[in-house]
Design a protein around this motif. Structure first.
Motif, PDB file in Angstrom:
ATOM      1  N   GLN A 291       7.056  31.849   0.470  1.00  0.00           N
ATOM      2  CA  GLN A 291       6.852  32.137   1.888  1.00  0.00           C
ATOM      3  C   GLN A 291       6.660  30.846   2.678  1.00  0.00           C
ATOM      4  OE1 GLN A 291       3.494  34.849   0.671  1.00  0.00           O
ATOM      5  NE2 GLN A 291       4.295  36.111   2.347  1.00  0.00           N
ATOM      6  N   VAL A 292       7.234  30.824   3.872  1.00  0.00           N
ATOM      7  CA  VAL A 292       7.007  29.738   4.828  1.00  0.00           C
ATOM      8  C   VAL A 292       6.757  30.384   6.180  1.00  0.00           C
ATOM      9  CG1 VAL A 292       7.945  27.692   5.948  1.00  0.00           C
ATOM     10  CG2 VAL A 292       8.511  28.163   3.555  1.00  0.00           C
ATOM     11  N   GLU A 293       5.719  29.926   6.870  1.00  0.00           N
ATOM     12  CA  GLU A 293       5.377  30.526   8.160  1.00  0.00           C
ATOM     13  C   GLU A 293       4.896  29.445   9.128  1.00  0.00           C
ATOM     14  OE1 GLU A 293       3.596  34.534   8.412  1.00  0.00           O
ATOM     15  OE2 GLU A 293       1.860  33.497   9.260  1.00  0.00           O
ATOM     16  N   PHE A 294       5.309  29.579  10.382  1.00  0.00           N
ATOM     17  CA  PHE A 294       4.865  28.700  11.466  1.00  0.00           C
ATOM     18  C   PHE A 294       4.087  29.539  12.466  1.00  0.00           C
ATOM     19  CE2 PHE A 294       8.650  26.812   9.654  1.00  0.00           C
ATOM     20  CZ  PHE A 294       8.277  25.489   9.492  1.00  0.00           C
ATOM     21  N   GLU A 309      10.709  34.642   4.061  1.00  0.00           N
ATOM     22  CA  GLU A 309      10.161  35.043   2.768  1.00  0.00           C
ATOM     23  C   GLU A 309      11.277  35.312   1.773  1.00  0.00           C
ATOM     24  OE1 GLU A 309       6.027  37.230   3.502  1.00  0.00           O
ATOM     25  OE2 GLU A 309       7.710  38.382   4.299  1.00  0.00           O
ATOM     26  N   GLY A 310      11.012  35.004   0.533  1.00  0.00           N
ATOM     27  CA  GLY A 310      11.905  35.356  -0.558  1.00  0.00           C
ATOM     28  C   GLY A 310      11.103  35.998  -1.669  1.00  0.00           C
ATOM     29  N   GLY A 311      11.697  36.962  -2.361  1.00  0.00           N
ATOM     30  CA  GLY A 311      10.999  37.631  -3.447  1.00  0.00           C
ATOM     31  C   GLY A 311      11.971  38.249  -4.422  1.00  0.00           C
ATOM     32  N   LYS A 312      11.559  38.342  -5.682  1.00  0.00           N
ATOM     33  CA  LYS A 312      12.365  39.015  -6.686  1.00  0.00           C
ATOM     34  C   LYS A 312      11.479  39.432  -7.846  1.00  0.00           C
ATOM     35  CE  LYS A 312      14.038  34.690  -8.829  1.00  0.00           C
ATOM     36  NZ  LYS A 312      15.268  34.017  -9.331  1.00  0.00           N
ATOM     37  N   THR A 313      11.999  40.360  -8.673  1.00  0.00           N
ATOM     38  CA  THR A 313      11.240  40.875  -9.801  1.00  0.00           C
ATOM     39  C   THR A 313      12.130  40.950 -11.039  1.00  0.00           C
ATOM     40  OG1 THR A 313      11.783  43.176  -9.253  1.00  0.00           O
ATOM     41  CG2 THR A 313       9.766  42.267  -8.311  1.00  0.00           C
ATOM     42  N   GLY A 314      11.506  41.123 -12.190  1.00  0.00           N
ATOM     43  CA  GLY A 314      12.213  41.281 -13.458  1.00  0.00           C
ATOM     44  C   GLY A 314      11.243  41.745 -14.521  1.00  0.00           C
ATOM     45  N   SER A 328      13.946  37.595   3.713  1.00  0.00           N
ATOM     46  CA  SER A 328      13.480  38.223   4.948  1.00  0.00           C
ATOM     47  C   SER A 328      13.180  37.146   5.980  1.00  0.00           C
ATOM     48  CB  SER A 328      12.225  39.064   4.686  1.00  0.00           C
ATOM     49  OG  SER A 328      11.723  39.606   5.884  1.00  0.00           O
ATOM     50  N   LEU A 329      13.657  37.345   7.186  1.00  0.00           N
ATOM     51  CA  LEU A 329      13.401  36.463   8.321  1.00  0.00           C
ATOM     52  C   LEU A 329      12.715  37.291   9.390  1.00  0.00           C
ATOM     53  CD1 LEU A 329      13.939  33.631   9.604  1.00  0.00           C
ATOM     54  CD2 LEU A 329      16.032  34.626  10.568  1.00  0.00           C
ATOM     55  N   GLY A 330      11.644  36.757   9.987  1.00  0.00           N
ATOM     56  CA  GLY A 330      10.936  37.571  10.958  1.00  0.00           C
ATOM     57  C   GLY A 330      10.109  36.775  11.940  1.00  0.00           C
ATOM     58  N   GLU A 341     -13.751  32.702  14.941  1.00  0.00           N
ATOM     59  CA  GLU A 341     -13.461  32.834  13.517  1.00  0.00           C
ATOM     60  C   GLU A 341     -11.965  32.749  13.217  1.00  0.00           C
ATOM     61  OE1 GLU A 341     -15.708  32.999  11.114  1.00  0.00           O
ATOM     62  OE2 GLU A 341     -17.340  32.868  12.579  1.00  0.00           O
ATOM     63  N   ASN A 342     -11.126  32.540  14.242  1.00  0.00           N
ATOM     64  CA  ASN A 342      -9.665  32.502  14.077  1.00  0.00           C
ATOM     65  C   ASN A 342      -9.126  33.772  13.430  1.00  0.00           C
ATOM     66  OD1 ASN A 342      -8.810  30.159  15.321  1.00  0.00           O
ATOM     67  ND2 ASN A 342      -9.087  28.884  13.512  1.00  0.00           N
ATOM     68  N   LEU A 343      -9.686  34.916  13.811  1.00  0.00           N
ATOM     69  CA  LEU A 343      -9.294  36.195  13.250  1.00  0.00           C
ATOM     70  C   LEU A 343      -8.347  36.902  14.210  1.00  0.00           C
ATOM     71  CD1 LEU A 343      -9.535  38.379  11.091  1.00  0.00           C
ATOM     72  CD2 LEU A 343     -11.549  39.238  12.301  1.00  0.00           C
ATOM     73  N   TYR A 344      -7.123  37.166  13.738  1.00  0.00           N
ATOM     74  CA  TYR A 344      -6.080  37.764  14.574  1.00  0.00           C
ATOM     75  C   TYR A 344      -5.554  39.043  13.937  1.00  0.00           C
ATOM     76  CZ  TYR A 344      -5.636  33.549  17.456  1.00  0.00           C
ATOM     77  OH  TYR A 344      -5.873  32.516  18.320  1.00  0.00           O
ATOM     78  N   ALA A 345      -5.263  40.038  14.774  1.00  0.00           N
ATOM     79  CA  ALA A 345      -4.440  41.174  14.361  1.00  0.00           C
ATOM     80  C   ALA A 345      -2.989  40.825  14.675  1.00  0.00           C
ATOM     81  CB  ALA A 345      -4.857  42.432  15.115  1.00  0.00           C
ATOM     82  N   ARG A 346      -2.069  41.292  13.835  1.00  0.00           N
ATOM     83  CA  ARG A 346      -0.668  40.889  14.008  1.00  0.00           C
ATOM     84  C   ARG A 346       0.269  42.085  13.930  1.00  0.00           C
ATOM     85  NH1 ARG A 346       1.411  40.476   8.633  1.00  0.00           N
ATOM     86  NH2 ARG A 346      -0.248  40.368   7.076  1.00  0.00           N
ATOM     87  N   CYS A 347       1.370  41.963  14.644  1.00  0.00           N
ATOM     88  CA  CYS A 347       2.445  42.944  14.591  1.00  0.00           C
ATOM     89  C   CYS A 347       3.743  42.161  14.440  1.00  0.00           C
ATOM     90  CB  CYS A 347       2.466  43.795  15.851  1.00  0.00           C
ATOM     91  SG  CYS A 347       3.793  45.015  15.898  1.00  0.00           S
ATOM     92  N   GLU A 348       4.497  42.410  13.348  1.00  0.00           N
ATOM     93  CA  GLU A 348       5.649  41.574  13.014  1.00  0.00           C
ATOM     94  C   GLU A 348       6.870  42.421  12.707  1.00  0.00           C
ATOM     95  OE1 GLU A 348       3.222  37.923  10.869  1.00  0.00           O
ATOM     96  OE2 GLU A 348       3.497  39.836   9.819  1.00  0.00           O
ATOM     97  N   LEU A 349       8.022  41.897  13.095  1.00  0.00           N
ATOM     98  CA  LEU A 349       9.314  42.494  12.769  1.00  0.00           C
ATOM     99  C   LEU A 349      10.013  41.625  11.739  1.00  0.00           C
ATOM    100  CD1 LEU A 349      10.626  43.563  16.295  1.00  0.00           C
ATOM    101  CD2 LEU A 349       9.818  45.069  14.473  1.00  0.00           C
ATOM    102  N   SER A 350      10.638  42.259  10.753  1.00  0.00           N
ATOM    103  CA  SER A 350      11.340  41.551   9.674  1.00  0.00           C
ATOM    104  C   SER A 350      12.787  42.014   9.611  1.00  0.00           C
ATOM    105  CB  SER A 350      10.664  41.823   8.323  1.00  0.00           C
ATOM    106  OG  SER A 350       9.294  41.521   8.344  1.00  0.00           O
TER     107      SER A 350
END
Length: 367
Positions: A291-294, A309-314, A328-330, A341-350
Motif C-alpha cells: 500500500q502507498v497513500e498520500f 494498493e496491491g494484494g494477492k493470495t495463495g 486498486s487506485l482510489g 488527536e489527528n483522528l479522522y473519519a474517512r469515505c473513499e472510492l476505489s
C-alpha cells in the motif's frame, strides 16, 4: 464492496452527510480545551447493503500526563434496508503513564455475506449468499515493561479472541458451480502474542516514524471448535512529502495453517487491507498486500487522500508468488473527529482492478 455504475450518484448523495459535521460539538474547559465527545451519522449506499442508517460516537478521556495519549471509547451501530444489523463497543486505553496500552472490541452482527470461493481471482458476479451471525470479543494489550531501558520503542503484548459464528447458506438459491465451504459454524477462540518496534509520532495519522510488528496467534480445539494458527508481519513507514503532504507505505504478509474456517483465512478485509471489496473477496492460506497513500489536510476539519494498493493470495508461498496481483487506485475525503488527536473519519472510492468501483467508510486510517 461492489457497486453498479448507475448507483454512483445515489452513493455520493447518501455518503456525503457522514462528513458534514459533528452531531455534538466538542466540550471545552477554560484550561486545556480538551475535546470530550464526537459523533457522525452513518448514511450510505452500497450494492451489498443497499441503504445504511446509523451512527458512530467516540468519547475521549484526558491523558494521565501532559503530552500523553488520550484513551477512547468507540461506539457504533447501524442497520441497512436489507435487514442487516451490526454494532460494536471498543475501548482504547493507555495506563500507567502510557506503559500499558491496548484495545478491546465487543462486536455483534447479523449480516448477509457473499462467498466467492477460495481463489485469488474470483468472478465478482459469481457468488453464494449466506446469512451470518457473529459475536466476538477481541483484545490486544501492549507494554514495554522490562525493555524500555534498552530499546524504548520495543513493545510486546498478548492477544485474545472469543468468537462465536453461525453461517447458513440454505436461505438462498444458487445455480452455479461454487460449492459450500466445509468449515463454517462454531467457536473460534484463540490466544497469541505480538512483538513490535513503533517509532510513529501518532497512532492515528502518523507523519514520521515506522512500525514493524510480528503477530502469532493460536486457535485450538481445547478452547473452541477449530485448531489453526495465524501469523502476520506488518511493516509501515511514514514521512513528509511535498506541499505539506504525508506519505505512508505499508506491507503485510499473512499465513494461516491448520483447520481454519473459510472466513478466518488470509485475505482482503475490505476496510484496511485492499479497500473497496467485500471481506475475503480473494483469500487463501497466505496473503500479501502492498500500500502507498498520500494524505493532506485541507481546511477547517477537512482532509483528503489518494492511494494505490496491491494484494494477492495463495495456498502456499510459491503459489502466492506466482499468482497475479489485484490492484486498486482510489481517493477519499476525511472529516476530523478530533483535531488534536489527528483522528479522522474517512469515505473513499476505489477503482478495483480497473474494472469495478468500491466504497469504504471507516474511522481511522487504513494503516
Amino acid at each position: 464492496m461492489r457497486f453498479l455504475t448507475q448507483k454512483l450518484l445515489a452513493l455520493a448523495a447518501f455518503a456525503a452527510p457522514a462528513f458534514a459535521g459533528e452531531i455534538a460539538k466538542p466540550s471545552t474547559d477554560s484550561t486545556d480545551n480538551f475535546q470530550r465527545f464526537s459523533a457522525v451519522p452513518v448514511l450510505g449506499y452500497t450494492e451489498e447493503t443497499q441503504y445504511q442508517f446509523g451512527a458512530m460516537a467516540i468519547i475521549f478521556f484526558k491523558p494521565e500526563f501532559e503530552g500523553g495519549k488520550a484513551s477512547e471509547l468507540d461506539l457504533s451501530f447501524y442497520g441497512t434496508s436489507r435487514k442487516q444489523v451490526t454494532g460494536s463497543i471498543s475501548p482504547k486505553f493507555y495506563l500507567l503513564n502510557d506503559r500499558i496500552s491496548g484495545n478491546v472490541e465487543l462486536h455483534y452482527e447479523d449480516w448477509v455475506g457473499n462467498y466467492f470461493a477460495r481463489k485469488n481471482n474470483p468472478d465478482i458476479d459469481d457468488y453464494r449468499k449466506f446469512d451470518r451471525q457473529t459475536f466476538y470479543l477481541k483484545t490486544h494489550i501492549n507494554t514495554n515493561f522490562g525493555t524500555k531501558q534498552w530499546h524504548p520503542d520495543f513493545k510486546y503484548g498478548l492477544f485474545f479472541e472469543f468468537n462465536s459464528t453461525n453461517i447458513d447458506f440454505n436461505n438462498y438459491h444458487y445455480h452455479g458451480s461454487i460449492e459450500e465451504p466445509e468449515n463454517t459454524d462454531g467457536w473460534r477462540n484463540g490466544i497469541g502474542y505480538h512483538l513490535s518496534i513503533d517509532t510513529r509520532d501518532n497512532t492515528n495519522w502518523a507523519r514520521h516514524g515506522y512500525l514493524v510488528q510480528w503477530g502469532h496467534y493460536f486457535y485450538n480445539k481445547g478452547l473452541g471448535d477449530y485448531s489453526y494458527t495465524h501469523q502476520e508481519l506488518d511493516i509501515r513507514g511514514y514521512s513528509e512529502f511535498i506541499w505539506n503532504t504525508s506519505m505512508a507505505v505499508g506491507f503485510l504478509w499473512q499465513r494461516v495453517d491448520g483447520n481454519a474456517p473459510f472466513d478466518k483465512l488470509a485475505g482482503s478485509d475490505g476496510l484496511k487491507r485492499f479497500r473497496g471489496v467485500e471481506k475475503n473477496y480473494f483469500y487463501g492460506e497466505q496473503a500479501m498486500f502492498l500500500q502507498v497513500e498520500f494524505r493532506k489536510k485541507l481546511f477547517w476539519r477537512l482532509a483528503g487522500d489518494i492511494f494505490f494498493e496491491g494484494g494477492k493470495t495463495g495456498d502456499y508461498f510459491s503459489d502466492l508468488m506466482r499468482n497475479k496481483w489485484h490492484r486498486s487506485l482510489g481517493f477519499g475525503g476525511r472529516f476530523a473527529l478530533n483535531k488534536k488527536e489527528n483522528l479522522y473519519a474517512r469515505c473513499e472510492l476505489s477503482w478495483v482492478d480497473f474494472k469495478n468501483v468500491g466504497m469504504t467508510m471507516y474511522v481511522r486510517d487504513a494503516f
